[in-house]
Design an enzyme around this catalytic site. Structure first.
Site, PDB file in Angstrom:
ATOM      1  N   ARG A 181      92.882   5.575  85.761  1.00 33.51           N
ATOM      2  CA  ARG A 181      91.593   6.267  85.692  1.00 33.51           C
ATOM      3  C   ARG A 181      90.759   5.661  84.577  1.00 33.51           C
ATOM      4  O   ARG A 181      91.263   5.352  83.496  1.00 33.51           O
ATOM      5  CB  ARG A 181      91.780   7.759  85.450  1.00 33.51           C
ATOM      6  CG  ARG A 181      92.362   8.094  84.095  1.00 33.51           C
ATOM      7  CD  ARG A 181      92.294   9.579  83.810  1.00 33.51           C
ATOM      8  NE  ARG A 181      92.608   9.854  82.407  1.00 33.51           N
ATOM      9  CZ  ARG A 181      92.628  11.062  81.873  1.00 33.51           C
ATOM     10  NH1 ARG A 181      92.331  12.113  82.599  1.00 33.51           N
ATOM     11  NH2 ARG A 181      92.913  11.229  80.597  1.00 33.51           N
ATOM     12  N   SER A 250      93.144  18.423  90.243  1.00 32.82           N
ATOM     13  CA  SER A 250      93.115  19.054  88.923  1.00 32.82           C
ATOM     14  C   SER A 250      92.664  20.496  89.060  1.00 32.82           C
ATOM     15  O   SER A 250      91.674  20.786  89.751  1.00 32.82           O
ATOM     16  CB  SER A 250      92.149  18.309  87.995  1.00 32.82           C
ATOM     17  OG  SER A 250      92.625  17.014  87.707  1.00 32.82           O
ATOM     18  N   LYS A 279      90.258  13.725  76.641  1.00 36.86           N
ATOM     19  CA  LYS A 279      89.208  14.332  77.446  1.00 36.86           C
ATOM     20  C   LYS A 279      88.904  15.728  76.916  1.00 36.86           C
ATOM     21  O   LYS A 279      89.760  16.613  76.985  1.00 36.86           O
ATOM     22  CB  LYS A 279      89.654  14.402  78.915  1.00 36.86           C
ATOM     23  CG  LYS A 279      88.564  14.834  79.888  1.00 36.86           C
ATOM     24  CD  LYS A 279      89.076  14.731  81.320  1.00 36.86           C
ATOM     25  CE  LYS A 279      87.992  15.131  82.317  1.00 36.86           C
ATOM     26  NZ  LYS A 279      88.460  15.033  83.716  1.00 36.86           N
TER      27      LYS A 279
END
Length: 355
Positions: A181, A250, A279
């Site tokens: 990612r 998610s 994040k």
């Protein structure tokens, strides 16, 4: 003169030879046109040819003489059989079940009229079981997912050598899944990095997931795609990547997790559990969400968000059995050793590093 018992046997063999041949053709067409799987298509074609060869044990005149389609009372029962299938894979699996049942019937009735031919149909039936397993889970992805405990989220950062080193080291330390990612990376960089991770995960027999990008997942022959709450819905992604690849989702509360189950996700990321440098989030559902998920979610799920060796015991005590991590491995002095340290409590039977 043919006895009543023999005539019944020949009639049953004739009907089931037709049933098995027709069923195999339906399965083969699904694998050929639906899965584009050359290897399995070749195996099914060979199985169909071996069925034809095995049927040579039965004289054609005996089969045709016993055939009585107008007098077959079973044709009147066709309306009781389901005329609907959930999807093309379901249709293929239903036909494979018909093949297995037909082969067993042939095997049993052959013992009456041609005992020497019966073992061939037993072997064909066992071969069909192996094919069925591959149809249900063609690449063994769901089995590997069920066994997976440690999941790494790996970004590119424009450094392909770093990607290679981290992938190889963490996999050797026991990582089961790597997700690539990086929202900031170019498509070309993601493709190059993905080629590196795909090669490393294949060598380690681990799973390779691409974040968000179904197109890149297909281009890289990845094992699946992971999406968030703001990306494409699970059903749309499933339509893009097909039924054999994994789709992860998610989730940030129990309602989202249960919705993910209903929508057909293969696994869930549940969190964030703790704040992390990777994040930022506006809110952290934390340990209470893990406890709720442990009690309600039946899919494989990975606790995610700020998890490392220092708080892993708390995560496991909440009921999690799988974790997804990033900085805990990517920023470790020895990613391999850090992965092994996380593996110890995740896999109590794990013996640890050699030496």
């Amino acid at each position: 003169m043919t006895s009543y018992s023999e005539r019944l046997a020949w009639r049953a063999i004739d009907a089931n030879l037709n049933r098995a041949s027709e069923g195999l053709r339906a399965v083969e067409e699904f694998v050929r046109f639906g899965e584009n799987d050359l290897r399995l298509t070749t195996e099914l074609k060979a199985l169909r040819h071996r069925l034809t060869e095995a049927s040579q044990a039965f004289p054609l005149e005996k089969l045709l003489d016993a055939r009585d389609t107008p007098g077959d009372v079973g044709t009147a029962l066709s309306g009781a059989v389901s005329t609907e299938r959930a999807d093309v894979r379901d249709a293929a699996l239903a036909n494979l079940k018909r093949v297995q049942q037909a082969l067993r019937a042939i095997e049993e009735f052959a013992k009456v009229v041609s005992p020497a031919g019966a073992p061939a149909f037993e072997r064909l039936r066992y071969e069909s079981y192996a094919i069925e397993q591959r149809l249900v889970d063609p690449a063994g992805r769901r089995k590997r997912l069920a066994d997976a405990r440690l999941y790494l989220l790996l970004d590119v950062r424009g450094d392909l050598e770093r990607v290679r080193r981290l992938a190889e080291e963490t996999l050797s330390g026991g990582v089961d899944v790597i997700q690539l990612r990086d929202k900031a990376a170019s498509d070309r960089d993601l493709l190059r990095a993905g080629e590196i991770v795909r090669k490393a995960t294949l060598a380690a027999e681990a799973l390779f997931i691409v974040n968000d990008r179904a197109d890149l997942a297909l281009a890289l022959d990845a094992d699946g795609v992971h999406v968030g709450q703001e990306e494409l819905p699970v059903a749309i992604v499933r339509g893009l990547v097909g039924p054999s690849r994994l789709v992860g989702l998610s989730t940030h509360d129990l309602e989202q997790a249960l919705a993910g189950e209903r929508e057909g996700a293969d696994y869930l990321g549940v969190g964030p559990t703790f704040p992390s440098r990777t994040k930022p989030f506006a809110a952290y559902p934390g340990i209470p969400l893990l406890i709720a998920a442990a009690g309600e979610v039946s899919l494989p799920w990975f606790a995610i968000g700020g998890i490392g060796a220092g708080n892993l015991a708390e995560v496991l005590a909440a009921g999690a059995s799988r974790v997804a991590v990033s900085s805990a491995l990517l920023e470790a002095q020895s990613p391999r050793a850090a992965a092994r340290e996380l593996n110890l409590p995740l896999r109590p039977a794990y013996a640890g590093p050699e030496g």
